[in-house]
Design a protein around this motif. Structure first.
Motif, PDB file in Angstrom:
ATOM      1  N   GLU A 127      -0.139   2.828  11.326  1.00 60.41           N
ATOM      2  CA  GLU A 127       1.208   2.804  10.771  1.00 60.41           C
ATOM      3  C   GLU A 127       1.825   4.194  10.850  1.00 60.41           C
ATOM      4  OE1 GLU A 127       1.303   1.127   6.860  1.00 60.41           O
ATOM      5  OE2 GLU A 127       3.501   1.143   6.790  1.00 60.41           O
ATOM      6  N   GLY A 133       2.546  -2.588   8.781  1.00 59.71           N
ATOM      7  CA  GLY A 133       2.732  -2.025   7.473  1.00 59.71           C
ATOM      8  C   GLY A 133       4.158  -2.142   6.923  1.00 59.71           C
ATOM      9  N   CYS A 134       4.219  -1.634   5.694  1.00 64.36           N
ATOM     10  CA  CYS A 134       5.506  -1.626   4.996  1.00 64.36           C
ATOM     11  C   CYS A 134       6.580  -0.961   5.851  1.00 64.36           C
ATOM     12  CB  CYS A 134       5.366  -0.886   3.665  1.00 64.36           C
ATOM     13  SG  CYS A 134       4.232  -1.680   2.513  1.00 64.36           S
ATOM     14  N   TRP A 193       6.655   5.652   2.676  1.00 64.31           N
ATOM     15  CA  TRP A 193       5.489   6.510   2.500  1.00 64.31           C
ATOM     16  C   TRP A 193       5.878   7.969   2.329  1.00 64.31           C
ATOM     17  CZ3 TRP A 193       1.880   3.551   1.001  1.00 64.31           C
ATOM     18  CH2 TRP A 193       1.773   2.261   1.501  1.00 64.31           C
ATOM     19  N   ASN A 214       6.197  -8.068   7.897  1.00 64.12           N
ATOM     20  CA  ASN A 214       4.917  -7.650   7.315  1.00 64.12           C
ATOM     21  C   ASN A 214       4.976  -7.822   5.803  1.00 64.12           C
ATOM     22  OD1 ASN A 214       2.339  -5.885   7.114  1.00 64.12           O
ATOM     23  ND2 ASN A 214       3.806  -4.819   5.783  1.00 64.12           N
ATOM     24  N   GLU A 215       3.938  -8.383   5.239  1.00 63.38           N
ATOM     25  CA  GLU A 215       3.864  -8.560   3.778  1.00 63.38           C
ATOM     26  C   GLU A 215       5.227  -8.972   3.216  1.00 63.38           C
ATOM     27  OE1 GLU A 215       1.777  -5.346   1.756  1.00 63.38           O
ATOM     28  OE2 GLU A 215      -0.069  -5.821   2.826  1.00 63.38           O
ATOM     29  N   TYR A 222      -7.758  -5.866   0.957  1.00 62.69           N
ATOM     30  CA  TYR A 222      -8.379  -4.544   0.839  1.00 62.69           C
ATOM     31  C   TYR A 222      -9.529  -4.584  -0.167  1.00 62.69           C
ATOM     32  CZ  TYR A 222      -4.642  -2.348   3.541  1.00 62.69           C
ATOM     33  OH  TYR A 222      -3.808  -1.978   4.554  1.00 62.69           O
ATOM     34  N   GLU A 282      -4.870  -6.305   8.177  1.00 67.22           N
ATOM     35  CA  GLU A 282      -5.079  -5.129   7.323  1.00 67.22           C
ATOM     36  C   GLU A 282      -6.306  -5.396   6.467  1.00 67.22           C
ATOM     37  OE1 GLU A 282      -1.755  -3.379   5.229  1.00 67.22           O
ATOM     38  OE2 GLU A 282      -0.375  -3.953   6.833  1.00 67.22           O
ATOM     39  N   TRP A 293      -9.846   0.892   0.150  1.00 69.29           N
ATOM     40  CA  TRP A 293      -8.710   1.712  -0.249  1.00 69.29           C
ATOM     41  C   TRP A 293      -9.146   2.462  -1.510  1.00 69.29           C
ATOM     42  CZ3 TRP A 293      -3.103  -0.410   0.429  1.00 69.29           C
ATOM     43  CH2 TRP A 293      -2.173   0.563   0.052  1.00 69.29           C
ATOM     44  N   GLN A 336      -6.740   2.381   8.295  1.00 66.95           N
ATOM     45  CA  GLN A 336      -5.964   2.600   9.503  1.00 66.95           C
ATOM     46  C   GLN A 336      -6.671   3.621  10.379  1.00 66.95           C
ATOM     47  OE1 GLN A 336      -1.831   3.399   8.836  1.00 66.95           O
ATOM     48  NE2 GLN A 336      -1.626   1.806   7.296  1.00 66.95           N
TER      49      GLN A 336
HETATM   50  O1  AHR Z   1      -1.988   0.041   4.930  1.00 68.35           O
HETATM   51  C1  AHR Z   1      -1.167   0.527   3.926  1.00 68.35           C
HETATM   52  C2  AHR Z   1      -0.184  -0.528   3.415  1.00 68.35           C
HETATM   53  O2  AHR Z   1      -0.880  -1.564   2.811  1.00 68.35           O
HETATM   54  C3  AHR Z   1       0.644  -1.213   4.464  1.00 68.35           C
HETATM   55  O3  AHR Z   1       1.764  -0.488   4.826  1.00 68.35           O
HETATM   56  C4  AHR Z   1       1.034  -2.483   3.791  1.00 68.35           C
HETATM   57  O4  AHR Z   1       1.245  -3.535   4.697  1.00 68.35           O
HETATM   58  C5  AHR Z   1      -0.114  -2.751   2.842  1.00 68.35           C
HETATM   59  O5  AHR Z   1       0.325  -3.030   1.573  1.00 68.35           O
END
Ligand code: AHR
Length: 504
Positions: A45, A82-83, A108, A184-185, A252, A308, A312, A357
């Motif tokens: 990302e 990703g976001c 981010w 995404n999401e 995650y 994903e 984390w 990632q």
């Molecule tokens: O990988 C980090 C973030 O985790 C991504 O941007 C998002 O899709 C998820 O919530």
């Protein structure tokens, strides 16, 4: 007094013997589905130091990082989020770099983004890696028109203003990008939608995602958040399955709660156990989503795309909290080995996955510090497991002993196996127990072999890491504690280890 003592002694002896009894594993020469190489995919990302500093520095792609990733045969790379995908406007990052738009990465860290890494740079990177690109399109702040235009820019070989613009920007031929995420999401950072609302959006956007000649699109709908089974059920009922290749799913491993995930390096056995229990939940989650998908797609045409996954943790002290930079320990390697075993064993439905990632973010394969680079324990798991890519999965039965901690139990051992196109069988085994070695006696009916070789990844402590001062602390070694004993294969699996065996 005497009797209870004797009973206690007998129980203790029985318990000791039970603990020593070898674990039974059966691997049959019955081919299951092919393990798609795309299960071994990665996610990059535009976040923190993944792209800038990681893949891209100054005005060029880092060839040290490319060389490392080529070695593990990265099959597919997901980008730009990703976001971030749902705030990304592709036109901001094409053309001469000095003229590119300056934007803010509000997803981010609220940092300034000079867009020096855009569509052309990403596709050049994929070309260097020899992997397929997987682009996530913008549904959150984008429009169907913007998505439609991006696809024309990427994939149209004829004359059009957008295809000519691509040529003017230096790329004559279309790239024929195939894997395409529609948002995404969308249940969260991609627009906080309900599954019903997203299904309509998916149908509207995907209507305008056209396959150009030579570039059949493989559309991936924004799927559930971990165990949100309702999301999967609603989407499978309402989205146009005829134009869908896959449904994404994100899960995650978190060894605490969302606000206190715990350190990547300073953790005790309690956190270790929690992480492993959380990691193993992937089995249940994949199984339950697959069962729902089976109701609507019994022939398993639609893939579950776990694009994903990974551990984390809290960011490294002193790093920007929005950059998600974390160290990577032996614990993370055990998580990677376990998760890949789960995917291999569900290869009938899991058609693609992406670890989050690749560089400098979350469970990274590679960490960089200016011009220095190191390979993490997780990197080595992908190196050892690459033998499973495109191999036929083999059916396994394993009765694992428990790894018990403070009255809680999880299976200590997990495994997967495959036969590659030249007939070689590979077995990957993980022992999560941090203090007990486990002996496995494997029956392999129908599998003939004369040689057993292998590699092991382990270390003295589960929180051992590779650092720029000591980059080779955790790395694979030759494994020699597997042997043929009559019809059985005997493996002495050390505590907290990952072993990949080769039988030929
Ligand atoms: O990988 C980090 C973030 O985790 C991504 O941007 C998002 O899709 C998820 O919530």
């Amino acid at each position: 007094m005497k009797k209870p003592c004797l009973l206690f002694l007998l129980l203790a002896i029985a318990g000791g013997l039970a603990a020593q009894r070898p674990v039974s594993l059966t691997i049959r020469d019955t081919s299951g589905p092919v393990i798609s190489r795309n299960i071994y995919g990665h996610f990059s990302e535009d976040l923190g130091r993944c792209i800038y500093d990681g893949f891209w520095t100054g005005d060029h792609i880092r060839m040290d990082v490319v060389a490392a990733l080529k070695k593990i045969k990265v099959p597919v790379l997901r980008w730009p989020g990703g976001c971030y995908a749902d705030q990304y406007h592709w036109r901001d990052a094409i053309g001469p770099r000095k003229d590119r738009k300056r934007t803010v990465n509000t997803s981010w860290g609220m940092v300034s983004e000079d867009n020096s890494f855009g569509t052309h740079e990403f596709l050049e990177l994929c070309g260097l890696l020899g992997c397929q690109p997987y682009i996530a399109g913008n549904v959150g702040t984008g429009t169907p028109e913007e998505m439609e235009n991006w696809l024309e820019y990427l994939n149209f070989n004829g004359k059009s203003t957008l295809a000519d613009l691509r040529r003017q920007n230096g790329h004559e031929q279309p790239w024929n990008v195939s894997f395409w995420g529609v948002g995404n999401e969308s249940w969260g950072c991609g627009g906080s939608m309900t599954p019903e609302y997203y299904s309509n959006e998916y149908n509207r956007y995907s209507e305008f995602c056209k396959s150009y000649p030579g570039a059949p699109l493989k559309l991936i709908a924004s799927g559930p958040n971990s165990d949100d089974y309702n999301w999967t059920d609603v989407l499978m009922q309402h989205i146009d399955l005829g134009r869908t290749w896959g449904l994404s799913m994100h899960y995650y491993t978190i060894a605490g709660d969302w606000d206190h995930k715990g350190s990547a390096t300073q953790f005790d056995e309690d956190r270790y156990f929690k992480a492993m229990a959380a990691c193993l939940k992937m089995e249940e989650i994949v199984g339950k989503h697959s069962a729902i998908m089976d109701k609507y797609d019994p022939r398993k045409r639609i893939g579950l795309v776990v694009d994903e996954w990974g551990i984390w943790t809290d960011p490294e002290p002193g790093s920007h909290p929005g950059f998600l930079y974390q160290q990577n320990s032996l614990r993370d390697a055990l998580i990677a080995g376990t998760t890949l075993n789960i995917f291999n064993n569900h290869a009938d439905r899991v058609k693609m996955a992406a670890l989050a990632q690749t560089v400098n973010v979350l469970q990274a394969l590679v960490l960089t510090d200016k011009d220095k680079m190191l390979l993490t324990p997780t990197y080595y798991i992908f190196d050892m497991y690459k033998v499973h890519q495109d191999a036929k999965s083999l059916v396994i039965q394993l009765a694992s002993p428990d790894y018990e901690y403070a009255g809680r139990r999880i299976p200590a051992v997990n495994a997967s196996a495959s036969r590659d196109s030249s007939g070689v069988v590979h077995i990957s085994l993980v022992n999560l127990d941090p203090s007990k070695a486990i002996t496995i006696r494997a029956g392999l009916p129908g599998i003939t072999y004369t040689n057993v070789g292998g590699q092991i990844l382990t270390s003295g402590r589960f929180n051992d890491v590779n650092t720029f001062d000591q980059p080779d602390k955790v790395k694979p070694a030759v494994f020699s504690r597997a042997r043929k004993d009559g019809d059985e294969l005997v493996v002495e699996l050390p505590a907290e280890s990952v072993v990949v065996l080769e039988l030929k």
